[in-house]
Design a protein around this motif. Structure first.
Motif, mmCIF file in Angstrom:
data_model
loop_
_atom_site.group_PDB
_atom_site.id
_atom_site.type_symbol
_atom_site.label_atom_id
_atom_site.label_comp_id
_atom_site.label_asym_id
_atom_site.label_seq_id
_atom_site.Cartn_x
_atom_site.Cartn_y
_atom_site.Cartn_z
ATOM 1 N N SER A 103 0.807 -1.224 0.000
ATOM 2 C CA SER A 103 0.000 0.000 0.000
ATOM 3 C C SER A 103 0.841 1.275 0.000
ATOM 4 O O SER A 103 0.381 2.323 -0.462
ATOM 5 N N TYR B 247 -2.064 -4.258 -7.488
ATOM 6 C CA TYR B 247 -3.057 -3.192 -7.535
ATOM 7 C C TYR B 247 -3.211 -2.482 -6.196
ATOM 8 O O TYR B 247 -3.762 -1.386 -6.126
ATOM 9 N N LYS C 74 -1.358 1.808 -4.461
ATOM 10 C CA LYS C 74 -2.050 2.992 -4.959
ATOM 11 C C LYS C 74 -1.137 4.202 -5.090
ATOM 12 O O LYS C 74 -1.439 5.147 -5.824
ATOM 13 N N ASN D 32 -5.645 1.295 -11.845
ATOM 14 C CA ASN D 32 -5.423 1.205 -10.401
ATOM 15 C C ASN D 32 -4.240 2.053 -9.929
ATOM 16 O O ASN D 32 -4.100 2.297 -8.745
ATOM 17 N N TRP D 33 -3.387 2.468 -10.848
ATOM 18 C CA TRP D 33 -2.176 3.207 -10.481
ATOM 19 C C TRP D 33 -2.292 4.666 -10.915
ATOM 20 O O TRP D 33 -1.628 5.123 -11.848
#
Length: 449
Positions: A126, A150, A153, A179-180
């Motif tokens: 994360s 994913y 972030k 997702n990025w």
């Protein structure tokens, strides 16, 4: 003898570490970020110097105008001491790798929460900002593995390294890029990708995209939504036939590399609206006798590299580059290769502002009809004000602007008339002459050197 060699190696390492301890004491946080970046690459892997600087710019390690070019590593102060640099014959740094001891230090200093290489299945991503994925060790065909990625972030940079799998490109095509959302650097070189996912258009912060060496025939139209993209590399995309029609929307694009895209059939409309473009490397497929208007209108262009497929010499009839040499007023670096129909650079000599005043480096390779800079009959002969490097290979060029600041000249399978016709004293420090037919007579060659 092996013991002595080992002792000598240990002694050299100790001296190196002592030197680096002093340098590292002066490192800023930015300096450590730069050092840590090397932990994303294999210890013995060499990195192209210009590519490295582009990556660092995208990471905001440098202001985009404060540093640039392959010679810029010398500007890094104490950091440059940590690098094993590979230089060309003229002392220009072309590639580098981090010293093995510093690479170990870099990996030990890097927080696994920020930079990772090949995360294990239990790792929480994360807070990860940079990732390097070896596809021979990480199986992205498994949805569980993709879902784990994913989670990242806050990811700013991700590099995918080629595996031994038969079709790694097919695996990458499953990636959902949306997702990025913080991603700035995406490196997908040499992965055999045939279809670039349309979800790449969600990467609104992306500044650096490398798709070199892949097999796609076209790019998704969504790529034109990357409004912050500075660098797009399509080098050796030998299957690429076209660019998206709204390519002009990439208004912040500064570097476009399309060299060896040999089957590219043409360019989209309004390419001249890419007003930020500074570096252009392209395969020449222009049908006319001169450069197209969209290219000539790129007034901020700093580097231009034109290459023609030697296997298809009749695909381009380029006879000259410009109508007059007051075009491309900011051009600093010019490279021309395999332009077999090129007869001169400009039709007319313009006595006002012209790129003769800005040009700093020029390389011309295999242009067998290029005898003169201007169309025959031109009387004026201005001077290059800044050019310091001139490389000519298999090119009969003998009439061109004067070059009072020239420091480096290479003449390979050329004529020495350029030197004989020079009437000015020049500060030449490096001169390489090879396979020139008139080399047996050096009369008048060195009189102004």
């Amino acid at each position: 003898s092996k013991v002595l060699e080992k002792l000598e190696s240990v002694e050299q390492d100790a001296k190196y570490l002592n030197k680096m301890v002093v340098a590292m004491g002066q490192y800023s946080k930015k300096d450590w970020d730069i050092v840590a970046y090397f932990s994303l690459f294999p210890q013995c892997g060499e990195l192209d110097a210009e590519r490295l600087i582009d990556l660092w710019k995208a990471e905001r390690f440098f202001d985009s105008s404060s540093i640039g070019g392959p010679g810029c590593l010398s500007q890094l102060g104490g950091i440059s001491m940590a690098l094993d640099e590979k230089k060309d014959d003229f002392g220009q740094v072309r590639s580098c790798k981090m010293h093995r001891l510093m690479h170990d230090i870099a990996k030990s200093k890097v927080s696994n929460e920020e930079n990772i290489t090949n995360p294990n299945r239990d790792q929480v991503l994360s807070k990860v900002q940079r990732a390097s994925i070896d596809l021979s060790k990480i199986d992205l065909s498994k949805s569980r593995v993709r879902d784990q990625l994913y989670q990242a972030k806050q990811l700013k940079s991700i590099f995918f390294n080629k595996s031994e799998q038969e079709k790694p490109g097919k695996i990458l095509e499953k990636i959902i890029f949306k997702n990025w959302k913080e991603l700035r650097v995406l490196d997908l070189r040499n992965l055999g990708i045939e279809d670039v996912p349309s979800s790449i258009g969600y990467l609104k912060e992306l500044e650096y995209l490398d798709l070199s060496g892949n097999k796609m025939k076209k790019l998704p139209s969504s790529i034109t939504k990357l409004s912050k993209l500075h660098t797009l590399k399509l080098f050796c995309c030998s299957h690429l036939k076209e660019l998206p029609k709204d390519f002009k929307n990439l208004g912040k694009l500064k570097h476009l590399d399309m060299e060896q895209c040999d089957v590219l059939t043409g360019m989209p409309c309004k390419m001249g609206e890419l007003s930020s473009l500074q570096k252009l490397s392209t395969f020449v497929g222009f049908p006319g006798s001169r450069l197209p208007d969209w290219l000539i209108s790129l007034e901020n262009l700093v580097k231009l590299s034109l290459h023609q497929d030697i296997q298809n010499p009749h695909g381009c009839k380029l006879e000259y580059l410009l109508e007059q040499d007051n075009q491309l007023p900011k051009l600093k670096i010019l490279k021309l290769e395999n332009l077999v129909h090129l007869e001169y650079i400009t039709q007319n000599c313009f006595n006002g502002e012209n790129f003769c005043k800005s040009l700093e480096e020029m390389t011309i390779i295999n242009c067998p009809k290029l005898n003169s800079w201007w169309k025959p009959g031109t009387e004026a002969r201005p001077s290059f004000e800044k050019i310091s490097k001139l490389h000519l290979h298999r090119c009969p060029l003998h009439t061109m602007p004067l070059y009072p600041r020239l420091e480096e000249m290479v003449l390979h399978s050329c004529t020495l008339k350029l030197l004989r016709q020079n009437t000015m004293s020049i500060p030449l420090t490096d001169l390489h002459i090879q396979d020139c037919d008139d080399l047996q007579n050096l009369s008048g060659v060195f009189q102004h050197l």
